[in-house]
Design a protein around this motif. Structure first.
Motif: not given
Length: 529
Positions: A407-415, A417-420, A444-454, A457-462
């Motif tokens: 439920q925390e979507y731990s397969i997403i690496d918070n270190d 960014n979205v594109y990485e 996820f638009t170009k404004d989101d690609w460089g955003k840190s996964c950390s 939100s829960g919905g965005e991680k999903m």
């Protein structure tokens, strides 16, 4: 009664959350407050509770609201008595019983001689037998903390109750008690929830969006019907506008072709008439000006229609913009993927399950693992995944690709960014623009690609997790979902539901959300006792 007039809230960072909203909740009304993550539901309910001041506008309530928050970490240092707001009365009662009959103790107790008994009765009603009122909240699970605050309602019996995701951490037994309370409660209720079974027990749905508050005079199913009608009307408007735009472009093309033919005929006549060059240039300029004017008139028309069409498309629900495209598992239906024989596990010298477990999991089926909190659901999942071995019994697992989604979507690496993060699943060596196309499909638009996964939100991680699974060239044979809807709003629950229903592999789900389980077509269940 709750009355909001011209209520506005601006974040400390100066972002406007909502503006000039009005709301009236009458005595004994049962209201569902819904909206996408980030729309301001929790902030609005905190304003009503008196915890957060509005930036502007008026708030009136007929009595002090009782508020059950979504997050309880701030209460970890409190005792249960402090969380229940009965500590002072209890201390006064205990002092009086020990012989300290001072006026201050009697004033504090205020003739509430049954406060201790009522508190233990309320805790027991919510499944918390055996707790000590001096016990710290930090020793309790998330579900138990929720139950403490639900018990507090029974103790104080407030006229207005505000709840923010009350069923999030409750197991099936706790949810059943909550549903009974919702149906029998005589207080005024305002509830934020993505639990659609609970939402169907409330009389009115109020949606908070960028447009403000919209009221729907019925439960969640009624709301969905109304939203479907709105969506169908929007689809009709979109098709009409697209048709109108196509017609305008066709008219523009035909007008320009007529103009060009007329210009060509005029030029031939001029050449035959042997007009001087200066006259020819003058007539040529007039023709070009006429053509430009024709283009300008039609360009204005098509430009206006294009903008109207763009504005209509912006009103489409976000979920309708997502493209999934799951590949199919290569395993044939019915293949035995896991065989469990007489397994059990233990903690603190005690077996987890009353009887040893035996079952098989076959390719393509949808299996639900159920049980009260503490009955070892996560332990069983870890055994199936091969992360731990059972104390007794045997387990066979076929060679297959399995993805575990908690439920925390731990397969997403918070270190990353979205594109990485998306690139880590790029086993098919997709090019950069292909990765970004897929990210766009999941909003996820170009404004989101460089955003840190950390900071997602829960919905965005999903959504990012689903995107990663689709980017991977190897679709998982088994997807294991552990309480997948807990941290999602309704929109993102529906996005996940649509994705799961497109997936044809094997699904193992741990969930208390009966509505969700029904929607994904769960076929078989393992009940842990």
């Amino acid at each position: 009664m709750i009355i909001l007039q011209n209520l506005t809230y601006i974040h400390p960072n100066k972002d406007l959350l909502f503006d000039n909203i009005d709301l009236t909740v009458n005595d004994k009304d049962k209201i569902a407050l819904i909206g996408n993550n980030g729309s301001g539901k929790s902030t609005l309910i905190k304003i009503i509770a008196g915890i957060v001041p509005p930036s502007a506008g008026l708030l009136n309530t007929s009595s002090k609201p009782y508020y059950i928050p979504q997050i309880f970490g701030q209460f970890n240092e409190h005792t249960i008595a402090q969380a229940l707001q009965i500590e002072d009365k209890l201390n006064a009662l205990w002092k009086i019983l020990k012989g300290d009959v001072s006026d201050s103790n009697f004033a504090t107790l205020n003739d509430d001689w049954t406060i201790e008994e009522r508190s233990y009765t309320a805790l027991a009603h919510w499944g918390l037998q055996g707790l000590d009122l001096n016990q710290h909240m930090s020793t309790l699970s998330g579900g138990q903390k929720t139950q403490v605050f639900l018990a507090e309602m029974m103790i104080h019996q407030p006229d207005i109750i505000l709840m923010d995701e009350p069923s999030n951490h409750l197991d099936s037994s706790g949810r059943s008690l909550l549903y009974d309370f919702i149906q029998s409660c005589a207080s005024t209720l305002v509830v934020i929830s993505h639990d659609r079974k609970l939402l169907n027990m409330l009389e009115t749905v109020i949606e908070l969006s960028s447009k403000g508050l919209s009221a729907y005079g019925g439960n969640y199913d009624f709301y969905k019907e109304q939203k479907l009608s709105e969506r169908q009307a929007l689809d009709h408007d979109l098709k009409s506008k697209e048709k109108e735009l196509r017609k305008a472009k066709e008219t523009e093309r035909e007008a320009l072709e007529r103009q060009q033919r007329a210009d060509a005929r005029g030029k031939k006549k001029q050449e035959k008439a042997g007009l001087p060059r200066i006259s020819m240039n003058t007539l040529k300029n007039k023709a070009e000006n006429s053509t430009a004017k024709t283009k300008g008139v039609h360009a204005e028309k098509t430009g206006m229609l294009s903008q109207e069409l763009h504005d209509l498309r912006k009103e489409l629900p976000e979920a309708d913009k997502i493209k999934f495209g799951f590949d199919n598992s290569s395993l044939h239906k019915g293949k035995i993927l896991c065989s469990v024989k007489e397994i059990n596990h233990n903690y603190d010298q005690n077996f987890l399950w009353k009887e040893a477990l035996s079952f098989q999991i076959t390719s393509g089926e949808r299996l639900v693992v159920k049980g009260l909190n503490g009955k070892g659901k996560t332990t069983l999942i870890k055994i199936i995944l091969g992360k731990i071995k059972p104390l007794i019994g045997t387990i066979y697992k076929a060679d297959c690709k399995t993805v575990y989604i908690d439920q925390e979507y731990s397969i997403i690496d918070n270190d990353l960014n979205v594109y990485e993060q998306a690139q880590t699943f790029n086993t098919a060596s997709l090019q950069e623009h292909e990765i970004k196309i897929r990210l766009n499909r999941f909003l996820f638009t170009k404004d989101d690609w460089g955003k840190s996964c950390s900071v997602l939100s829960g919905g965005e991680k999903m959504r990012l997790m689903l995107c990663c699974l689709i980017i991977s060239s190897q679709v998982p044979d088994i997807i294991v979902l552990d309480e997948p809807t807990n941290n999602l709003d309704i929109q993102n629950v529906e996005i996940m539901t649509a994705a799961i229903n497109e997936y044809e592999g094997t699904l193992i789900v741990v969930s208390h959300d009966e509505y969700f389980l029904k929607q994904i077509g769960a076929e078989r269940e393992i009940e842990l006792k």
